[in-house]
Scaffold this active site. Structure first.
Site, PDB file in Angstrom:
ATOM      1  N   ARG A   1      -6.799   1.385   7.980  1.00 45.62           N
ATOM      2  CA  ARG A   1      -5.661   0.618   8.522  1.00 45.62           C
ATOM      3  C   ARG A   1      -4.867   1.455   9.512  1.00 45.62           C
ATOM      4  O   ARG A   1      -4.391   0.939  10.539  1.00 45.62           O
ATOM      5  CB  ARG A   1      -4.762   0.121   7.394  1.00 45.62           C
ATOM      6  CG  ARG A   1      -3.656  -0.800   7.904  1.00 45.62           C
ATOM      7  CD  ARG A   1      -2.845  -1.423   6.786  1.00 45.62           C
ATOM      8  NE  ARG A   1      -2.143  -0.435   6.006  1.00 45.62           N
ATOM      9  CZ  ARG A   1      -1.461  -0.697   4.891  1.00 45.62           C
ATOM     10  NH1 ARG A   1      -1.408  -1.933   4.429  1.00 45.62           N
ATOM     11  NH2 ARG A   1      -0.839   0.257   4.241  1.00 45.62           N
TER      12      ARG A   1
ATOM     13  N   TYR B   1       2.729   4.401  10.312  1.00 42.06           N
ATOM     14  CA  TYR B   1       2.749   5.203   9.092  1.00 42.06           C
ATOM     15  C   TYR B   1       1.823   4.611   8.052  1.00 42.06           C
ATOM     16  O   TYR B   1       1.341   3.488   8.206  1.00 42.06           O
ATOM     17  CB  TYR B   1       4.176   5.318   8.544  1.00 42.06           C
ATOM     18  CG  TYR B   1       4.721   4.065   7.902  1.00 42.06           C
ATOM     19  CD1 TYR B   1       5.080   2.962   8.671  1.00 42.06           C
ATOM     20  CD2 TYR B   1       4.860   3.974   6.526  1.00 42.06           C
ATOM     21  CE1 TYR B   1       5.570   1.811   8.078  1.00 42.06           C
ATOM     22  CE2 TYR B   1       5.357   2.824   5.924  1.00 42.06           C
ATOM     23  CZ  TYR B   1       5.711   1.749   6.714  1.00 42.06           C
ATOM     24  OH  TYR B   1       6.191   0.610   6.117  1.00 42.06           O
TER      25      TYR B   1
ATOM     26  N   LEU C   1       1.583  -8.000   6.774  1.00 42.09           N
ATOM     27  CA  LEU C   1       0.772  -6.783   6.763  1.00 42.09           C
ATOM     28  C   LEU C   1      -0.358  -6.973   5.748  1.00 42.09           C
ATOM     29  O   LEU C   1      -0.102  -7.447   4.628  1.00 42.09           O
ATOM     30  CB  LEU C   1       1.630  -5.581   6.352  1.00 42.09           C
ATOM     31  CG  LEU C   1       0.879  -4.253   6.346  1.00 42.09           C
ATOM     32  CD1 LEU C   1       0.661  -3.749   7.774  1.00 42.09           C
ATOM     33  CD2 LEU C   1       1.634  -3.194   5.545  1.00 42.09           C
TER      34      LEU C   1
ATOM     35  N   GLU D   1       6.079 -12.426   3.144  1.00 35.95           N
ATOM     36  CA  GLU D   1       5.836 -11.238   2.311  1.00 35.95           C
ATOM     37  C   GLU D   1       7.187 -10.599   2.038  1.00 35.95           C
ATOM     38  O   GLU D   1       8.203 -11.034   2.576  1.00 35.95           O
ATOM     39  CB  GLU D   1       4.915 -10.251   3.029  1.00 35.95           C
ATOM     40  CG  GLU D   1       5.496  -9.717   4.328  1.00 35.95           C
ATOM     41  CD  GLU D   1       4.582  -8.730   5.051  1.00 35.95           C
ATOM     42  OE1 GLU D   1       3.738  -8.096   4.395  1.00 35.95           O
ATOM     43  OE2 GLU D   1       4.738  -8.599   6.281  1.00 35.95           O
TER      44      GLU D   1
ATOM     45  N   HIS E   1      10.700   4.525  28.793  1.00 32.81           N
ATOM     46  CA  HIS E   1       9.958   3.483  28.077  1.00 32.81           C
ATOM     47  C   HIS E   1       8.456   3.567  28.340  1.00 32.81           C
ATOM     48  O   HIS E   1       7.655   3.198  27.484  1.00 32.81           O
ATOM     49  CB  HIS E   1      10.462   2.092  28.457  1.00 32.81           C
ATOM     50  CG  HIS E   1      11.814   1.778  27.886  1.00 32.81           C
ATOM     51  ND1 HIS E   1      12.959   2.427  28.299  1.00 32.81           N
ATOM     52  CD2 HIS E   1      12.199   0.916  26.924  1.00 32.81           C
ATOM     53  CE1 HIS E   1      13.991   1.965  27.620  1.00 32.81           C
ATOM     54  NE2 HIS E   1      13.561   1.048  26.776  1.00 32.81           N
TER      55      HIS E   1
ATOM     56  N   LYS F   1       1.351  -1.470  11.094  1.00 35.95           N
ATOM     57  CA  LYS F   1       2.280  -0.782  10.183  1.00 35.95           C
ATOM     58  C   LYS F   1       3.130   0.208  10.983  1.00 35.95           C
ATOM     59  O   LYS F   1       2.908   1.421  10.931  1.00 35.95           O
ATOM     60  CB  LYS F   1       1.495  -0.093   9.061  1.00 35.95           C
ATOM     61  CG  LYS F   1       2.351   0.227   7.839  1.00 35.95           C
ATOM     62  CD  LYS F   1       1.495   0.570   6.654  1.00 35.95           C
ATOM     63  CE  LYS F   1       2.266   1.169   5.509  1.00 35.95           C
ATOM     64  NZ  LYS F   1       3.257   0.281   4.903  1.00 35.95           N
TER      65      LYS F   1
ATOM     66  N   ARG G   1      12.735  11.033  27.454  1.00 39.07           N
ATOM     67  CA  ARG G   1      12.892   9.616  27.113  1.00 39.07           C
ATOM     68  C   ARG G   1      12.629   8.710  28.315  1.00 39.07           C
ATOM     69  O   ARG G   1      13.265   8.820  29.358  1.00 39.07           O
ATOM     70  CB  ARG G   1      14.303   9.359  26.590  1.00 39.07           C
ATOM     71  CG  ARG G   1      14.451   7.958  26.018  1.00 39.07           C
ATOM     72  CD  ARG G   1      15.854   7.698  25.501  1.00 39.07           C
ATOM     73  NE  ARG G   1      15.936   6.389  24.854  1.00 39.07           N
ATOM     74  CZ  ARG G   1      16.002   5.232  25.523  1.00 39.07           C
ATOM     75  NH1 ARG G   1      16.029   5.226  26.846  1.00 39.07           N
ATOM     76  NH2 ARG G   1      16.052   4.083  24.856  1.00 39.07           N
TER      77      ARG G   1
HETATM   78  C1  LIG Z   1       5.857  -5.312   5.046  1.00 40.93           C
HETATM   79  C2  LIG Z   1       4.894  -4.802   4.028  1.00 40.93           C
HETATM   80  N1  LIG Z   1       4.031  -5.668   3.459  1.00 40.93           N
HETATM   81  C3  LIG Z   1       3.145  -5.259   2.526  1.00 40.93           C
HETATM   82  C4  LIG Z   1       3.099  -3.934   2.106  1.00 40.93           C
HETATM   83  C5  LIG Z   1       2.101  -3.514   1.065  1.00 40.93           C
HETATM   84  O1  LIG Z   1       1.086  -2.760   1.638  1.00 40.93           O
HETATM   85  P1  LIG Z   1       0.254  -1.676   0.790  1.00 40.93           P
HETATM   86  O2  LIG Z   1      -0.342  -2.414  -0.368  1.00 40.93           O
HETATM   87  O3  LIG Z   1      -0.763  -1.183   1.742  1.00 40.93           O
HETATM   88  O4  LIG Z   1       1.224  -0.636   0.372  1.00 40.93           O
HETATM   89  C6  LIG Z   1       3.952  -3.008   2.689  1.00 40.93           C
HETATM   90  C7  LIG Z   1       3.902  -1.595   2.298  1.00 40.93           C
HETATM   91  O5  LIG Z   1       4.597  -0.765   2.766  1.00 40.93           O
HETATM   92  C8  LIG Z   1       4.869  -3.451   3.675  1.00 40.93           C
HETATM   93  O6  LIG Z   1       5.712  -2.584   4.258  1.00 40.93           O
END
Ligand SMILES: Cc1ncc(COP(=O)(O)O)c(C=O)c1O
Length: 287
Positions: free
Chosen positions: A52, A33, A207, A182, A102, A149, A100
């Site tokens: 991304r 996403y 991320l 983070e 895997h 993501k 369904r």
């Molecule tokens: C785990 C995580 N880290 C960092 C971010 C920040 O990313 P962005 O600046 O692209 O929204 C997000 C955003 O959803 C996230 O889910």
């Protein structure tokens, strides 16, 4: 006002927007996403978000559901149809619908796309930033590929809920050596006593936030220097400032960590300046 969502080729009423029970996203969290900020009628940093998205899709071997330029048009259209001037546009791509199993679905199974948009209140967001927020820390318990993501966000969901129940806004995942990774949905930063911005390198373990990337440019414009290195929870508590970044939050100052104040417990002035300068520096595409 009617809310509209885009689901696999059709614009539908949000209340009627559904996906199949054998969508791989529903069955396996087999999807990715993106969330872009919408500010003053512009979609912010869409190029970086779609870059991304491409990386996430490639890493997981999921096909693009539409041509990239068509997807960008759909995003703008969903924003427009919902009359969102300030808010978010969300998109999700899954490996599609298939019985369904895997194993990957048979060749020719089309990936599935959902796009939604919603309003947020910029006045409330600014008030929140000016007040500052609390974070708690939680042990890192996610898989190693958090650079992708994906919609598989259960540890993040549980961490954020734990934060809320502790009266905080965000939870920071922390490694056993005390290093901050983070937030559950944000990147983490501190400002040292010398005024240097510090954030963890994005090569592994986090991320690579788009807001984080653009903030490097904002910082340069403000004449601030950035160090990409790990920092510990203790260092963050002693720092001049701490803050978080995300498309959903832009820049939000952190005033307490696990109940202890950061510096004097007031929102940092550099964090607020970075927040203020962000929109001018970021890429903006009219919706
Ligand atoms: C785990 C995580 N880290 C960092 C971010 C920040 O990313 P962005 O600046 O692209 O929204 C997000 C955003 O959803 C996230 O889910």
């Amino acid at each position: 006002m009617l809310r509209i969502a885009y689901v696999n080729g059709r614009y539908v009423e949000h209340a009627d927007a559904t996906v199949h029970i054998e969508d791989r996203g529903y069955q396996f969290a087999d999807g990715v996403y993106e969330v872009c900020e919408v500010a003053r009628g512009y979609i912010v940093d869409v190029k970086r978000h779609l870059d991304r998205l491409n990386r996430s899709l490639t890493e997981l071997r999921i096909d693009w559901p539409l041509h990239r330029s068509a997807l960008q048009i759909v995003m703008a259209e969903v924003v427009r149809r919902n009359r969102v001037r300030n808010g978010l546009v969300y998109l999700q791509v899954t490996r599609g619908v298939s019985p369904r199993d895997h194993f990957f679905p048979p060749a020719g199974t089309r990936s599935a796309l959902v796009v939604t948009s919603k309003r947020t209140d910029p006045v409330a967001a600014l008030a929140r930033a000016e007040k500052g927020l609390a974070v708690i820390t939680v042990p890192e318990n996610r898989w190693e590929r958090v650079d992708i993501k994906t919609t598989g966000l259960l540890p993040n969901v549980l961490a954020r809920q734990q934060a809320r129940e502790a009266g905080a806004y965000e939870a920071w995942f922390v490694d056993p050596d005390g290093t901050v990774k983070e937030g559950a949905a944000t990147n983490a930063w501190i400002v040292t006593r010398d005024g240097v911005l510090v954030t963890r390198p994005a090569e592994s373990g986090i991320l690579r936030g788009i807001t984080r990337t653009t903030l490097f440019e904002v910082a340069t414009k403000l004449g601030l220097s950035i160090e990409e290195r790990g920092f510990t929870v203790d260092e963050a508590k002693q720092a001049r400032e701490a803050f978080i970044t995300a498309a959903t939050a832009v820049v939000l100052p952190i005033v307490t960590i696990d109940g202890q104040p950061v510096a004097n417990g007031h929102p940092g002035s550099l964090a607020l300046s970075l927040r203020h300068a962000f929109f001018d520096v970021a890429e903006k595409i009219p919706a």
